[in-house]
Enzyme design. Structure first.
Site, PDB file in Angstrom:
ATOM      1  N   LYS A  38       9.199  -0.868   2.214  1.00 24.09           N
ATOM      2  CA  LYS A  38       8.324   0.054   3.203  1.00 24.09           C
ATOM      3  C   LYS A  38       9.280   0.756   4.338  1.00 24.09           C
ATOM      4  O   LYS A  38       9.378   1.998   4.550  1.00 24.09           O
ATOM      5  CB  LYS A  38       7.326  -0.696   3.875  1.00 24.09           C
ATOM      6  CG  LYS A  38       6.454  -0.092   4.865  1.00 24.09           C
ATOM      7  CD  LYS A  38       5.069  -0.563   5.154  1.00 24.09           C
ATOM      8  CE  LYS A  38       5.315  -1.770   5.967  1.00 24.09           C
ATOM      9  NZ  LYS A  38       3.913  -2.351   6.656  1.00 24.09           N
ATOM     10  N   ARG A  57       0.820  -1.211   0.033  1.00 23.39           N
ATOM     11  CA  ARG A  57       0.095   0.059  -0.086  1.00 23.39           C
ATOM     12  C   ARG A  57       0.841   1.144   0.034  1.00 23.39           C
ATOM     13  O   ARG A  57       0.390   2.235   0.025  1.00 23.39           O
ATOM     14  CB  ARG A  57      -0.677   0.021   1.221  1.00 23.39           C
ATOM     15  CG  ARG A  57      -2.346  -1.014   0.946  1.00 23.39           C
ATOM     16  CD  ARG A  57      -3.056  -1.123   2.093  1.00 23.39           C
ATOM     17  NE  ARG A  57      -2.423  -1.918   3.023  1.00 23.39           N
ATOM     18  CZ  ARG A  57      -2.640  -1.929   4.370  1.00 23.39           C
ATOM     19  NH1 ARG A  57      -3.659  -0.837   4.931  1.00 23.39           N
ATOM     20  NH2 ARG A  57      -2.229  -2.936   5.430  1.00 23.39           N
ATOM     21  N   ASN A  87      37.685  29.891  -8.471  1.00 21.74           N
ATOM     22  CA  ASN A  87      38.482  28.763  -7.845  1.00 21.74           C
ATOM     23  C   ASN A  87      38.747  27.764  -8.659  1.00 21.74           C
ATOM     24  O   ASN A  87      39.423  26.866  -8.401  1.00 21.74           O
ATOM     25  CB  ASN A  87      37.732  28.456  -6.599  1.00 21.74           C
ATOM     26  CG  ASN A  87      36.268  27.801  -6.775  1.00 21.74           C
ATOM     27  OD1 ASN A  87      35.606  28.127  -7.718  1.00 21.74           O
ATOM     28  ND2 ASN A  87      36.038  26.941  -6.044  1.00 21.74           N
ATOM     29  N   LYS A  91      31.641  28.742  -0.176  1.00 25.25           N
ATOM     30  CA  LYS A  91      31.786  27.194   0.030  1.00 25.25           C
ATOM     31  C   LYS A  91      33.273  26.852   0.416  1.00 25.25           C
ATOM     32  O   LYS A  91      34.053  27.611  -0.166  1.00 25.25           O
ATOM     33  CB  LYS A  91      31.670  26.623  -1.532  1.00 25.25           C
ATOM     34  CG  LYS A  91      32.022  24.953  -1.446  1.00 25.25           C
ATOM     35  CD  LYS A  91      32.530  24.549  -2.508  1.00 25.25           C
ATOM     36  CE  LYS A  91      33.954  25.053  -2.844  1.00 25.25           C
ATOM     37  NZ  LYS A  91      34.881  24.231  -3.440  1.00 25.25           N
ATOM     38  N   GLU A 128      -7.426 -13.210  15.481  1.00 24.17           N
ATOM     39  CA  GLU A 128      -7.333 -12.349  14.314  1.00 24.17           C
ATOM     40  C   GLU A 128      -8.693 -11.894  13.906  1.00 24.17           C
ATOM     41  O   GLU A 128      -9.677 -12.612  13.835  1.00 24.17           O
ATOM     42  CB  GLU A 128      -6.462 -12.926  13.194  1.00 24.17           C
ATOM     43  CG  GLU A 128      -5.041 -13.053  13.582  1.00 24.17           C
ATOM     44  CD  GLU A 128      -4.320 -11.925  14.041  1.00 24.17           C
ATOM     45  OE1 GLU A 128      -4.414 -11.000  13.327  1.00 24.17           O
ATOM     46  OE2 GLU A 128      -3.883 -11.767  15.092  1.00 24.17           O
ATOM     47  N   ALA A 149      30.032  44.083  -3.643  1.00 22.19           N
ATOM     48  CA  ALA A 149      28.883  43.286  -4.314  1.00 22.19           C
ATOM     49  C   ALA A 149      29.456  42.588  -5.556  1.00 22.19           C
ATOM     50  O   ALA A 149      30.166  43.076  -6.127  1.00 22.19           O
ATOM     51  CB  ALA A 149      27.728  44.400  -4.604  1.00 22.19           C
ATOM     52  N   ARG A 184      27.735  26.745   2.135  1.00 17.40           N
ATOM     53  CA  ARG A 184      27.658  25.320   1.747  1.00 17.40           C
ATOM     54  C   ARG A 184      29.094  24.432   2.511  1.00 17.40           C
ATOM     55  O   ARG A 184      30.178  25.452   3.195  1.00 17.40           O
ATOM     56  CB  ARG A 184      28.330  25.366   0.345  1.00 17.40           C
ATOM     57  CG  ARG A 184      26.931  25.768  -0.522  1.00 17.40           C
ATOM     58  CD  ARG A 184      27.375  25.737  -1.826  1.00 17.40           C
ATOM     59  NE  ARG A 184      27.902  24.600  -2.405  1.00 17.40           N
ATOM     60  CZ  ARG A 184      28.875  24.732  -3.315  1.00 17.40           C
ATOM     61  NH1 ARG A 184      29.032  25.627  -4.249  1.00 17.40           N
ATOM     62  NH2 ARG A 184      29.308  23.399  -3.999  1.00 17.40           N
TER      63      ARG A 184
HETATM   64  C1  UD1 Z   1      -0.642  -8.280  13.196  1.00 22.56           C
HETATM   65  C2  UD1 Z   1      -1.112  -9.111  14.193  1.00 22.56           C
HETATM   66  C3  UD1 Z   1      -2.511  -8.523  14.777  1.00 22.56           C
HETATM   67  C4  UD1 Z   1      -2.117  -7.066  15.286  1.00 22.56           C
HETATM   68  C5  UD1 Z   1      -1.396  -6.435  14.233  1.00 22.56           C
HETATM   69  C6  UD1 Z   1      -0.967  -5.166  14.786  1.00 22.56           C
HETATM   70  C7  UD1 Z   1      -0.480 -11.557  13.560  1.00 22.56           C
HETATM   71  C8  UD1 Z   1      -1.161 -12.801  13.148  1.00 22.56           C
HETATM   72  N1  UD1 Z   1      -1.391 -10.569  13.704  1.00 22.56           N
HETATM   73  O1  UD1 Z   1      -1.431  -8.463  12.288  1.00 22.56           O
HETATM   74  O2  UD1 Z   1      -2.760  -9.333  16.123  1.00 22.56           O
HETATM   75  O3  UD1 Z   1      -3.233  -6.609  15.628  1.00 22.56           O
HETATM   76  O4  UD1 Z   1      -0.401  -6.958  13.497  1.00 22.56           O
HETATM   77  O5  UD1 Z   1      -0.655  -4.202  13.609  1.00 22.56           O
HETATM   78  O6  UD1 Z   1       0.474 -11.567  14.088  1.00 22.56           O
HETATM   79  N2  UD1 Z   1       5.648  -9.517   8.621  1.00 22.56           N
HETATM   80  C9  UD1 Z   1       6.649 -10.364   8.352  1.00 22.56           C
HETATM   81  N3  UD1 Z   1       6.650 -11.599   7.699  1.00 22.56           N
HETATM   82  C10 UD1 Z   1       5.253 -12.231   7.339  1.00 22.56           C
HETATM   83  C11 UD1 Z   1       4.280 -11.306   7.649  1.00 22.56           C
HETATM   84  C12 UD1 Z   1       4.368 -10.037   8.503  1.00 22.56           C
HETATM   85  O7  UD1 Z   1       8.034  -9.950   8.533  1.00 22.56           O
HETATM   86  O8  UD1 Z   1       5.336 -13.221   6.843  1.00 22.56           O
HETATM   87  C13 UD1 Z   1       6.003  -8.369   9.464  1.00 22.56           C
HETATM   88  C14 UD1 Z   1       5.507  -7.051   8.641  1.00 22.56           C
HETATM   89  O9  UD1 Z   1       6.580  -6.660   7.775  1.00 22.56           O
HETATM   90  C15 UD1 Z   1       5.006  -6.384   9.854  1.00 22.56           C
HETATM   91  C16 UD1 Z   1       4.800  -7.288  10.865  1.00 22.56           C
HETATM   92  O10 UD1 Z   1       5.297  -8.563  10.698  1.00 22.56           O
HETATM   93  O11 UD1 Z   1       6.112  -5.540  10.133  1.00 22.56           O
HETATM   94  C17 UD1 Z   1       3.165  -7.389  11.118  1.00 22.56           C
HETATM   95  O12 UD1 Z   1       2.483  -7.942   9.959  1.00 22.56           O
HETATM   96  P1  UD1 Z   1       1.120  -7.341   9.166  1.00 22.56           P
HETATM   97  O13 UD1 Z   1       0.771  -8.158   7.960  1.00 22.56           O
HETATM   98  O14 UD1 Z   1       0.922  -6.026   9.218  1.00 22.56           O
HETATM   99  O15 UD1 Z   1       0.176  -8.067  10.280  1.00 22.56           O
HETATM  100  P2  UD1 Z   1      -1.359  -7.956  10.367  1.00 22.56           P
HETATM  101  O16 UD1 Z   1      -1.925  -8.718   9.840  1.00 22.56           O
HETATM  102  O17 UD1 Z   1      -1.693  -6.500  10.486  1.00 22.56           O
END
Ligand code: UD1
Ligand code: MG
Length: 456
Positions: free
Chosen positions: A23, A16, A383, A348, A151, A377, A330
């Protein structure tokens, strides 16, 4: 003190953000989102920091090459539980593990410390209250203990009504985590390995699960879009501005200040609107910064005034100077004290000594300017010959007439005067007038200005 391991989850793609850049490399307050999380992790003195990366992997690693980090690649993102599984082999059995999210830049070190201290024999989760909790994992409680995290997509209507939600940040003894990680399944609505399933596994094992509720929602807010990024940036800036105000800095408008790095201020500093500070900037007592200045990596000593629209980069400025409006300083420039640098003056790698004035429309590069020098002025130091750079030296009390070119290398002696409009290619001696003009002035008496030609 108990040994701490920290796992930062940062493998998510960040679809997104609509960006080719991973990100976690987008910046908040002038530094990558992930750098905020790493800095918070470092402040907790862990034995180990493990970052789980995936999308855009090497770019992320390279950005943090200077940090002592164990990098773990999660090639396919199969869920938060799967992400932590990738780190399991690197964890110390005799430690506590803290899980942080790489996209939560305002994460609060104190809240983490509290969580860690609650987790010595428990699973401790950081939660918050969300009036509109759609999308978050719900904290299902049984009195003071937590029974499960469900979840959103897997939750019943009744569970969806729960307003206490999971931040994703949690801490627990590593031995338990390692065991639970082998037991989580992906038979859920998203077909993912949820880290949050360790809560139910802990309950099964008779390990208490506690949730600490934080009231600072920003500190647990993750960035998923440019809207989130912009909002968190504003929040961070607001916090920085409030902190400056609390320390006695005058800000004409706390909403029109941007600090992308670190700004330290003495007493009675005033900052007008729309100023941007980058890198490390130090302002001494009574420094006044007028509107619309961009200042990066600079030290500005007491009593100096920076007038509107001035750019300062990698410069050291002494006391009681007056700079701008519209000046550009600079890298490599330094000003002693009591100098005046005026509009449309570019410096500079120039060192300017006490009391000198360069007030209008000049380029002074690779130059050493003595004390009480007056540069007229439109003076230019030439340089650069197209291949090499040379220095110009102007000794104390010299006077450089307007529209002079000083072709470096060249030295203007002490108390020398250079006539306006000169092109100086050889050293000019002290205490004398030197002039070098292409043609002497002549006057044509009776000369008539051209007349407008009339058509009919
Ligand atoms: C997760 C939590 C949820 C919580 C929410 C808060 C789980 C299953 N759910 O949901 O309970 O309320 O965060 O924002 O944990 N990431 C990885 N590898 C993966 C998946 C995710 O590194 O395979 C990292 C993402 O980059 C991110 C973080 O884990 O920084 C959370 O992942 P995201 O997909 O945002 O989880 P949510 O579904 O939002
Ligand atoms: Mg999320």
């Amino acid at each position: 003190m108990v040994k701490l391991n920290i796992v930062i989850l940062a493998a998510g793609k960040g679809t997104r953000m609509h960006s080719d850049m991973p990100k976690v490399l987008h910046e908040v307050g002038g530094k990558p989102i992930l750098a905020h999380v790493i800095d918070c992790a470092k402040s907790l003195n862990p034995a180990k920091i493990i970052v789980v990366y995936g999308f855009g992997g090497n770019v992320v690693r390279e950005k943090f090459a200077h940090e002592d980090i164990t990098w773990v690649n999660q090639a396919e993102q199969l869920g938060t539980g799967h992400a932590v599984q990738q780190a399991a082999a690197y964890l110390d059995m005799d430690s506590l593990t803290l899980i942080l999210l790489g996209d939560v830049p305002l994460i609060d070190g104190q809240a983490c410390e509290k969580l860690i201290s609650s987790s010595s024999s428990k699973l401790a989760i950081l939660s918050f209250i969300k009036s509109e909790p759609t999308g978050y994992g719900r904290i299902v409680r049984n009195q003071s203990l937590v029974k499960a995290i469900v979840e959103h997509k897997d939750a019943t209507q009744e569970q969806r009504a729960i307003n206490e939600v999971n931040t994703g940040i949690m801490a627990m003894p590593t031995v338990h985590l390692i065991k639970w990680l082998t037991q989580i399944q992906n038979n859920n609505a998203q077909g993912e390995y949820y880290l949050t399933d360790i809560v139910a596994l802990a309950v099964q094992d008779g390990i208490d699960v506690v949730a600490e509720i934080t009231t600072d929602e920003w500190s647990v807010t993750g960035i998923n879009s440019k809207v989130d990024l912009a909002q968190i940036e504003r929040e961070l800036q607001k916090r920085i501005a409030q902190n400056l105000l609390q320390n006695g800095v005058t800000l004409k408008d706390l909403a029109r200040l941007d600090v992308r790095g670190h700004l330290s201020c003495g007493r009675d500093v005033e900052i007008d609107v729309n100023c941007v500070f980058e890198g490390n900037v130090t302002l001494g007592d009574n420094v006044k910064i007028a509107a619309n200045c961009v200042i990066r990596n600079a030290e500005i000593a007491a009593g100096t005034q920076i007038l509107p629209f001035t750019h300062i980069d990698d410069t050291k400025i002494g006391e009681n100077n007056r700079i701008g409006p519209y000046a550009r300083l600079r890298p490599g420039t330094s000003l002693a004290a009591d100098a005046h640098i005026g509009n449309f003056v570019e410096l500079k790698n120039a060192q300017v000594d006490i009391g000198s004035k360069i007030n209008h429309l000049s380029y002074i590069g690779d130059a050493t300017i003595g004390k009480n020098v007056n540069i007229g002025a439109g003076t230019i130091t030439c340089n650069y010959d197209g291949a090499n750079k040379f220095r110009t030296i102007i000794e104390d009390s010299a006077f450089i007439g307007s529209d002079t070119q000083l072709v470096a290398p060249v030295t203007i002696g002490k108390n020398a005067t250079i006539a306006a409009g000169s092109t100086i290619t050889k050293d000019a001696p002290a205490d004398a007038l030197t002039l070098c003009r292409a043609r002497e002035q002549k006057t044509i008496v009776g000369w008539k200005r051209p007349q407008k030609i009339r058509k009919n």
